[in-house]
Scaffold this active site. Sequence first.
Site, PDB file in Angstrom:
ATOM      1  N   VAL A 153     -52.896  -7.622  27.054  1.00 11.87           N
ATOM      2  CA  VAL A 153     -53.864  -6.841  26.295  1.00 11.87           C
ATOM      3  C   VAL A 153     -53.200  -5.525  25.925  1.00 11.87           C
ATOM      4  O   VAL A 153     -52.388  -4.989  26.687  1.00 11.87           O
ATOM      5  CB  VAL A 153     -55.162  -6.599  27.108  1.00 11.87           C
ATOM      6  CG1 VAL A 153     -55.989  -5.464  26.513  1.00 11.87           C
ATOM      7  CG2 VAL A 153     -56.003  -7.867  27.155  1.00 11.87           C
ATOM      8  N   CYS A 154     -53.536  -5.024  24.735  1.00 17.02           N
ATOM      9  CA  CYS A 154     -53.054  -3.737  24.270  1.00 17.02           C
ATOM     10  C   CYS A 154     -51.524  -3.739  24.196  1.00 17.02           C
ATOM     11  O   CYS A 154     -50.909  -4.750  23.863  1.00 17.02           O
ATOM     12  CB  CYS A 154     -53.614  -2.641  25.169  1.00 17.02           C
ATOM     13  SG  CYS A 154     -53.568  -0.976  24.464  1.00 17.02           S
ATOM     14  N   SER A 155     -50.892  -2.635  24.542  1.00 14.62           N
ATOM     15  CA  SER A 155     -49.440  -2.532  24.441  1.00 14.62           C
ATOM     16  C   SER A 155     -48.725  -3.332  25.524  1.00 14.62           C
ATOM     17  O   SER A 155     -47.492  -3.325  25.582  1.00 14.62           O
ATOM     18  CB  SER A 155     -49.006  -1.068  24.512  1.00 14.62           C
ATOM     19  OG  SER A 155     -49.455  -0.473  25.714  1.00 14.62           O
ATOM     20  N   SER A 173     -51.379  -6.323  19.445  1.00 17.87           N
ATOM     21  CA  SER A 173     -51.210  -5.213  20.371  1.00 17.87           C
ATOM     22  C   SER A 173     -52.130  -4.091  19.910  1.00 17.87           C
ATOM     23  O   SER A 173     -52.921  -4.259  18.978  1.00 17.87           O
ATOM     24  CB  SER A 173     -49.740  -4.745  20.380  1.00 17.87           C
ATOM     25  OG  SER A 173     -49.493  -3.900  21.488  1.00 17.87           O
TER      26      SER A 173
END
Length: 276
Positions: A153-155, A173
């Site tokens: 999840v995310c970066s 991302s």
Amino acid sequence: MIDNQRRKLVIGALLAPLAASVHFKALAADKTTQEHHMSDMGPDMDKVPWMGDEQIAMLIYPGMTVMDLIGPHCMFGSLMGATIHIVAKSLDPVTSDAGLTIIPTATFDTCPRDLTVLFTPGGTDGTLAAASDPETLAFMADRGSRAKYVTSVCSGSLILGAAGLLKGYKATSHWSCREALAGFEAIPTEARVVRDRNRITGAGVTAGLDFGLAMVAELRDQTYAECTQLMSEYDPDPPFNAGSMKTAPPKVKAAMIQMAVDFTKKAEALASAAKG
């Protein structure tokens, strides 16, 4: 002090859905009781694959964004029979970017070798450090080579990319570093949740809840995921419509792009170094 208290209240609210998993797991301990309760749930509910035996490893590291972890963890926590491993280099407490401390349950050495799900959260400088750490990358590459699902999840997708796990895969991302994924030979894709074969990635922070529900449906079925969603009362109705680059007002976008510019450049540099 007030900010930290507010953060803790938010985390506490996100953990509330786990009360459901405690009840489910109590039922699971007694097969007869479990079957009775499931048959009482209504037509066809006894056909839902309530029980499983998934092995889920969730990486943590200093400076991670804790909601990237907690959102998916709340959803994974609803899976009866699943075992969740909170994995770090050692069993020492790990502090997030917001100051919340998490206690690991497994290390790189003790984490099961064969996993159903390998997951990593994101962050900013802490994520860049993890994505440059040989031990972390070796662990991710090893477990990722055999895991049924490789996720983030995310970066956190920067860590997957740096570990060589996204080559030739579509992935998403956080908007501030999504395009940097191309440097890892991934295919940056703008979407809340992106699946390409067994790689499943979520966009920024709150997308972890959508990612988590998608994973529950993948691991069990849609009905199970819908039950989890209802028990979590996950029915977003935000007070503002500024949650994406498509909807945020121009002045808000400009300010946040400027605020994230250093991280964006560092993420691009990390990915460029991987090419060399």
